[in-house]
Scaffold this active site. Structure first.
Site, PDB file in Angstrom:
ATOM      1  N   LEU A   1       0.834  -1.212   0.000  1.00  0.00           N
ATOM      2  CA  LEU A   1       0.000   0.000   0.000  1.00  0.00           C
ATOM      3  C   LEU A   1       0.860   1.250   0.000  1.00  0.00           C
ATOM      4  CD1 LEU A   1      -2.421  -1.097   2.888  1.00  0.00           C
ATOM      5  CD2 LEU A   1      -2.681  -1.520   0.441  1.00  0.00           C
TER       6      LEU A   1
ATOM      7  N   LEU B   1       9.206   6.583 -12.664  1.00  0.00           N
ATOM      8  CA  LEU B   1      10.299   7.160 -13.460  1.00  0.00           C
ATOM      9  C   LEU B   1      10.228   8.674 -13.406  1.00  0.00           C
ATOM     10  CD1 LEU B   1      10.670   4.992 -16.719  1.00  0.00           C
ATOM     11  CD2 LEU B   1      12.250   5.181 -14.795  1.00  0.00           C
TER      12      LEU B   1
ATOM     13  N   CYS C   1       9.128   3.302   3.995  1.00  0.00           N
ATOM     14  CA  CYS C   1       9.493   1.971   3.482  1.00  0.00           C
ATOM     15  C   CYS C   1      10.815   1.912   2.727  1.00  0.00           C
ATOM     16  CB  CYS C   1       8.385   1.450   2.579  1.00  0.00           C
ATOM     17  SG  CYS C   1       6.907   1.042   3.482  1.00  0.00           S
TER      18      CYS C   1
HETATM   19  C1  UDX Z   1       6.037   2.484  -0.843  1.00  0.00           C
HETATM   20  C2  UDX Z   1       5.656   1.391  -1.862  1.00  0.00           C
HETATM   21  O1  UDX Z   1       5.276   1.994  -3.099  1.00  0.00           O
HETATM   22  C3  UDX Z   1       4.572   0.508  -1.305  1.00  0.00           C
HETATM   23  O2  UDX Z   1       4.279  -0.523  -2.232  1.00  0.00           O
HETATM   24  C4  UDX Z   1       5.108  -0.079  -0.010  1.00  0.00           C
HETATM   25  O3  UDX Z   1       4.340  -1.031   0.533  1.00  0.00           O
HETATM   26  C5  UDX Z   1       5.360   1.051   0.976  1.00  0.00           C
HETATM   27  O4  UDX Z   1       6.352   1.900   0.403  1.00  0.00           O
HETATM   28  P1  UDX Z   1       5.117   4.855  -0.081  1.00  0.00           P
HETATM   29  O5  UDX Z   1       6.317   4.891   0.810  1.00  0.00           O
HETATM   30  O6  UDX Z   1       3.803   5.231   0.473  1.00  0.00           O
HETATM   31  O7  UDX Z   1       4.948   3.387  -0.707  1.00  0.00           O
HETATM   32  O8  UDX Z   1       5.415   5.866  -1.276  1.00  0.00           O
HETATM   33  P2  UDX Z   1       5.677   5.783  -2.854  1.00  0.00           P
HETATM   34  O9  UDX Z   1       4.529   6.379  -3.539  1.00  0.00           O
HETATM   35  O10 UDX Z   1       6.108   4.445  -3.270  1.00  0.00           O
HETATM   36  O11 UDX Z   1       6.915   6.808  -2.968  1.00  0.00           O
HETATM   37  C6  UDX Z   1       8.148   6.566  -2.286  1.00  0.00           C
HETATM   38  C7  UDX Z   1       9.142   7.654  -2.586  1.00  0.00           C
HETATM   39  O12 UDX Z   1       9.527   7.648  -3.944  1.00  0.00           O
HETATM   40  C8  UDX Z   1       8.613   9.079  -2.337  1.00  0.00           C
HETATM   41  O13 UDX Z   1       9.637   9.852  -1.755  1.00  0.00           O
HETATM   42  C9  UDX Z   1       8.267   9.591  -3.728  1.00  0.00           C
HETATM   43  O14 UDX Z   1       8.299  10.978  -3.830  1.00  0.00           O
HETATM   44  C10 UDX Z   1       9.365   8.924  -4.537  1.00  0.00           C
HETATM   45  N1  UDX Z   1       9.049   8.762  -5.970  1.00  0.00           N
HETATM   46  C11 UDX Z   1       8.088   7.892  -6.354  1.00  0.00           C
HETATM   47  C12 UDX Z   1       9.773   9.482  -6.912  1.00  0.00           C
HETATM   48  O15 UDX Z   1      10.652  10.279  -6.584  1.00  0.00           O
HETATM   49  N2  UDX Z   1       9.516   9.271  -8.236  1.00  0.00           N
HETATM   50  C13 UDX Z   1       8.579   8.392  -8.661  1.00  0.00           C
HETATM   51  O16 UDX Z   1       8.407   8.258  -9.880  1.00  0.00           O
HETATM   52  C14 UDX Z   1       7.822   7.699  -7.694  1.00  0.00           C
END
Ligand code: UDX
Length: 435
Positions: A153, A253, A263
């Site tokens: 999630l 991306l 996480c």
């Molecule tokens: C994540 C996983 O996606 C989820 O499956 C897991 O169980 C918990 O951890 P979450 O931590 O809520 O979820 O955030 P997510 O939307 O995955 O983003 C994580 C980080 O990556 C954020 O800092 C976000 O800004 C960054 N991100 C995400 C990017 O910089 N670029 C992207 O394209 C996507």
């Protein structure tokens, strides 16, 4: 079915509420009595769009209840989900499993009939084996089955991710449990979710490998963005061009600040620690962690460059400080590195976040929480768009900043550089031909 969720943090609460909405009888247990009392009155301790409505509806329908009586809740349930935290060990990098094993010990004393014990928390490979050993000290093998069913999630999208998961991973060789769990998830499978049955250890590793891979994808595009800046290329074109290859895929991306949250930083460290234990070198994930650590310094250097190294007394406005949009979570947010550093250099930092004031900055004397976007931006020397909230996507900077010289550093690429040039605004973004 009768379910018990142990731990009402992010994972336990969202999953429990969603399971009750699917028609199950769910008890969410937590030892924090204040939290339980609040939840009983429909007060939600976390920010998750849509969750309060679901909580109220299912309390009303008498499918959802909250308790701090662990023993009683276990006895009343057939399926127990362990959803307690597995934070990084203090001063180390492996997962701290004390809460998991504590729950396993409690469970071992309360198995009045056959129960399926499921880890939903992110736990290192072989944790299920350890839980089984603990349960066997007081119970016979036919009294329980230990299963791994990791959650995927995303904060801010958690309800949607629960209802429309890409896949449901169930790690168990126990036929009876698999049948029951397939039935529990049948409403989601009917909507198209793929149900995958693996060994318990594989399910545990799938979670870590997935998060480490997603972190790698983000770090990869962030490094490509660095190259784009030197070669006058727009990284958004690269993301589109790469993402259309179905072997790569377009999601995750988006170039931006260092990834953060509850996480990715924790799980990348923990998988390396597990690999060390099994004498395996995960060199790619190690460099992802390093590259992500360097990223905040790299963006800080860009800020210094934009301000010609004159930071003292500059008014710097941050739009959004959480690790991403649609959450109030500050854990491992890149703002935690950037704002204190700018403050140390004498900048006057003001921030506006749709989720309000943040304790994390309260001890910095030149860091101020602004109550509105306009209050945050007024007379600012540099506007930093740090998170991608919709609220920040169509701002009239000239009206809001009220400065002759407006400088914007858009760390999420929310605006079009061409449009900003047309408006005569000095605009910087990430991976779009910055010189
Ligand atoms: C994540 C996983 O996606 C989820 O499956 C897991 O169980 C918990 O951890 P979450 O931590 O809520 O979820 O955030 P997510 O939307 O995955 O983003 C994580 C980080 O990556 C954020 O800092 C976000 O800004 C960054 N991100 C995400 C990017 O910089 N670029 C992207 O394209 C996507």
């Amino acid at each position: 079915m009768k379910l018990c969720m142990i731990g009402t943090g992010y994972v336990g609460l969202v999953s429990g509420v969603c399971f009750s909405d699917l028609g199950n009888q769910v008890i969410c247990v937590d030892k924090d009595l204040v939290k339980i009392n609040k939840l009983q009155n429909g007060i939600i301790p976390i920010y998750e769009p849509g969750l309060d409505e679901l909580v109220k509806r299912n309390i009303k329908n008498k499918r959802l209840s909250f308790s701090n009586d662990l023993k009683d809740s276990i006895k009343k349930s057939d399926i127990i989900f362990i959803c307690v935290g597995t934070p990084t060990k203090k001063g180390g990098s492996s997962a701290d499993l004390r809460q998991i094993y504590g729950v396993a010990k409690d469970l071992s004393k309360s198995l009045n009939k056959f129960k399926i014990i499921i880890t939903k928390s992110t736990v290192p490979v072989t944790t299920g084996d350890e839980i089984e050993k603990i349960l066997l000290t007081k119970n016979s093998k036919n009294k329980f089955a230990v299963v791994s069913n990791p959650e995927f999630l995303r904060e801010g999208e958690a309800i949607r991710d629960f209802v429309y998961p890409d896949r449901i991973i169930v790690g168990s060789n126990d036929k009876k449990s698999n049948k029951i769990l397939k039935n529990l998830y049948s409403p989601l499978i009917a909507k198209g979710a793929k149900y995958v049955n693996t060994s318990r250890r594989a399910a545990e590793l799938i979670k870590y490998a997935s998060n480490a891979f997603l972190a790698t994808k983000i770090t990869f595009i962030n490094e490509i963005a660095n190259l784009c800046e030197k070669t006058n290329i727009n990284v958004d074109d690269i993301s589109i061009g790469m993402g259309l290859d179905q072997r790569i895929g377009s999601r995750f991306l988006r170039a931006g600040p260092a990834y953060g949250g509850s996480c990715f930083p924790k799980d990348t460290k923990a998988i390396i620690s597990t690999a060390d234990k099994f004498k395996t070198n995960l060199s790619i994930i190690k460099s992802v962690i390093k590259s992500n650590k360097d990223r905040s310094n790299l963006l800080l250097k860009r800020i210094y460059g934009i301000l010609n190294n004159k930071i003292k007394n500059k008014k710097i406005s941050f739009l959004g400080v959480t690790f991403k949009a649609n959450t109030d979570d500050m854990r491992d947010s890149s703002s935690l590195k950037m704002i204190p550093e700018l403050s140390r250099k004498g900048a006057k930092v003001q921030y506006y976040d749709p989720t309000g004031f943040k304790e994390e900055f309260k001890n910095y004397k030149n860091v101020r929480n602004a109550k509105s976007i306009s209050n945050c931006l007024e007379k600012s020397n540099l506007v930093i768009i740090h998170t991608e909230w919709n609220d920040f996507k169509s701002l009239d900077f000239k009206r809001l900043v009220k400065n002759k010289k407006i400088i914007i550093f858009d760390m999420r690429n929310l605006y079009s550089p061409q449009e900003m040039i047309k408006k005569n605004l000095k605009y910087f973004s990430v991976g779009r031909g910055f010189k």
